[in-house]
Design a protein around this motif. Sequence first.
Motif, PDB file in Angstrom:
ATOM      1  N   LEU A 147      55.174  23.247  31.725  1.00 30.94           N
ATOM      2  CA  LEU A 147      54.178  22.560  30.903  1.00 30.94           C
ATOM      3  C   LEU A 147      54.814  21.446  30.071  1.00 30.94           C
ATOM      4  CD1 LEU A 147      52.058  25.619  29.674  1.00 30.94           C
ATOM      5  CD2 LEU A 147      51.589  24.074  31.579  1.00 30.94           C
ATOM      6  N   LEU A 148      56.032  21.669  29.598  1.00 25.65           N
ATOM      7  CA  LEU A 148      56.727  20.629  28.843  1.00 25.65           C
ATOM      8  C   LEU A 148      57.053  19.433  29.728  1.00 25.65           C
ATOM      9  CD1 LEU A 148      59.121  22.745  26.578  1.00 25.65           C
ATOM     10  CD2 LEU A 148      57.248  21.253  25.827  1.00 25.65           C
ATOM     11  N   ILE A 149      57.424  19.700  30.980  1.00 19.98           N
ATOM     12  CA  ILE A 149      57.684  18.597  31.916  1.00 19.98           C
ATOM     13  C   ILE A 149      56.410  17.805  32.149  1.00 19.98           C
ATOM     14  CG2 ILE A 149      58.273  18.054  34.309  1.00 19.98           C
ATOM     15  CD1 ILE A 149      60.256  20.380  34.224  1.00 19.98           C
ATOM     16  N   MET A 205      48.759  19.934  26.838  1.00 21.47           N
ATOM     17  CA  MET A 205      49.868  20.708  27.393  1.00 21.47           C
ATOM     18  C   MET A 205      50.724  21.293  26.283  1.00 21.47           C
ATOM     19  SD  MET A 205      49.507  20.836  30.598  1.00 21.47           S
ATOM     20  CE  MET A 205      47.729  20.722  30.397  1.00 21.47           C
ATOM     21  N   GLY A 206      50.935  20.502  25.215  1.00 24.29           N
ATOM     22  CA  GLY A 206      51.712  21.016  24.085  1.00 24.29           C
ATOM     23  C   GLY A 206      51.062  22.211  23.425  1.00 24.29           C
ATOM     24  N   SER A 207      49.731  22.206  23.339  1.00 25.44           N
ATOM     25  CA  SER A 207      49.031  23.341  22.734  1.00 25.44           C
ATOM     26  C   SER A 207      49.211  24.605  23.568  1.00 25.44           C
ATOM     27  CB  SER A 207      47.544  23.011  22.575  1.00 25.44           C
ATOM     28  OG  SER A 207      46.904  22.899  23.839  1.00 25.44           O
ATOM     29  N   LEU A 208      49.210  24.452  24.897  1.00 23.98           N
ATOM     30  CA  LEU A 208      49.436  25.625  25.751  1.00 23.98           C
ATOM     31  C   LEU A 208      50.851  26.151  25.592  1.00 23.98           C
ATOM     32  CD1 LEU A 208      47.619  24.673  29.088  1.00 23.98           C
ATOM     33  CD2 LEU A 208      46.845  26.225  27.294  1.00 23.98           C
ATOM     34  N   VAL A 209      51.818  25.241  25.464  1.00 26.71           N
ATOM     35  CA  VAL A 209      53.203  25.666  25.256  1.00 26.71           C
ATOM     36  C   VAL A 209      53.318  26.464  23.959  1.00 26.71           C
ATOM     37  CG1 VAL A 209      55.556  24.865  24.782  1.00 26.71           C
ATOM     38  CG2 VAL A 209      54.205  23.770  26.576  1.00 26.71           C
ATOM     39  N   LEU A 210      52.654  25.979  22.900  1.00 27.75           N
ATOM     40  CA  LEU A 210      52.699  26.680  21.615  1.00 27.75           C
ATOM     41  C   LEU A 210      52.067  28.064  21.725  1.00 27.75           C
ATOM     42  CD1 LEU A 210      53.325  26.636  18.597  1.00 27.75           C
ATOM     43  CD2 LEU A 210      51.101  25.545  18.220  1.00 27.75           C
ATOM     44  N   LEU A 211      50.897  28.142  22.361  1.00 33.72           N
ATOM     45  CA  LEU A 211      50.224  29.440  22.518  1.00 33.72           C
ATOM     46  C   LEU A 211      51.070  30.403  23.344  1.00 33.72           C
ATOM     47  CD1 LEU A 211      46.574  28.191  23.160  1.00 33.72           C
ATOM     48  CD2 LEU A 211      47.343  29.556  21.189  1.00 33.72           C
ATOM     49  N   LEU A 212      51.690  29.876  24.393  1.00 35.76           N
ATOM     50  CA  LEU A 212      52.528  30.715  25.252  1.00 35.76           C
ATOM     51  C   LEU A 212      53.758  31.210  24.488  1.00 35.76           C
ATOM     52  CD1 LEU A 212      52.536  31.751  28.166  1.00 35.76           C
ATOM     53  CD2 LEU A 212      53.846  29.721  28.817  1.00 35.76           C
TER      54      LEU A 212
END
Length: 443
Positions: free
Chosen positions: A170-172, A87-94
């Motif tokens: 995503l962070l939640i 989930m953290g990787s998706l947050v970074l990409l977003l």
Amino acid sequence: MSRLALSRSFVLLWIGQMLSGIGSRLSSFALGLWVLRTTGSTTQFAITFIVTALPAIFAAPLAGALVDRWDRRRILMTCEVLSALLMGSLVLLLSLGHLAVWHVYAVAAMTSLLDSFRNPAFLASVPRLVAPDQLPRANGLVHSGEAAASIAGPLLAGFLVATLDFRGVLLIDASTFVIGLITLSLIAIPRAEPAPDEERQSPWREAQIGWRYVRDQPGLLGLLKVYGYNHFVFAVASVLIAPLLLSFTTAQWVGVQYATSGAGLLLGGLAMTLTGGLKKRIDGVLVFSMIGGVFLAAHGVYPAFALVVVCGFVLFTMLPAIDASNNSLWQSKVPAQLQGRCFAIQELVLNAAMAVGYCLAGPLSDYVFEPALREGGWLAGSVGWVIGVGPGRGIGLMFVLIGLSMSLYALRAYLVPAIRRIDEIRDVAAPEPNNRVLTEPSY
């Protein structure tokens, strides 16, 4: 210990996994919405379901063998850590503006792969933390948590996407995995000792040992077939319920029906937790499957919203009893050192059955049943006199047929002595007398 008490370790494990489940529903809903908004393609949105199903089917046998070989608490903790990182990787990409649809597919596939380890490890851990006579109640609580996640996840996601953004959701989700990790750090899950005569082999050979065990137990094999067929039926129904409702009502009322069914699922889980279900657990599977099939069939007999809502609510109150009774039987009749493999086999069968149901539902509806019950269709002058003719009536007939088949399949299983008497088989997975589950504090 109070009859209604469950071990502290189990309750902590359940809380952590329930919160992780809610977080997963949050991100799943949000990511699906992101794919739809980004691509405008229903097909690309549907691919997320495919990439989620395939890893679970192919990885399940190997995952089950490794769950039995490795420490189950560490497996669950590893899954929580890796899920949070995904989930953290998706947050970074977003945040960087580089998120692409294929990233979502990759994360969905990886999450499914982790779940192929997480689910057998969780289910195989329950009998290590709960006294044997409390298994039906514990499994009822598990399904209450799943119902709460299925209701709260999409509702919260819709609100949070509107008030925060996709990154916030995503962070939640990532934070819920951290909570799951914390709860796991507070408990100990006793390890299942390998059988004295079992030699360490390759994971694939160990997976075959689990399959041979199920194959050689007629009661368990029959139970697996019933449970698998139920999931096939519900896969077909889950695809067709919205088109059925939209044939005589609006999208707004479809949401009401979904929420009502979710409430029934939650109520049934709570009832199972409080009562423990039927004394004979096989009755909990077969009797409620027979009754549930009737209510599923009733969805299609007449195009009335009230009928579908009431039948759906009643049907979903029975599902936790079916699921909890089934899991309790597997947890008590399968040796502890084989439970990871056997639950993985169950996951494989269920995912395969559901995949077949998903694939068949649309074509059968569009090319067989709906044309048959249009004006002038080949069933309009016979079946059409009973359930009506026009849009949605072919789908209604499909509900009637799959519901009745579910009831008849359960009835046929009840007539098989090996299945009907499975409760009489000696429990082989009971915790040792000095197991902490009998002495630790409880809620």
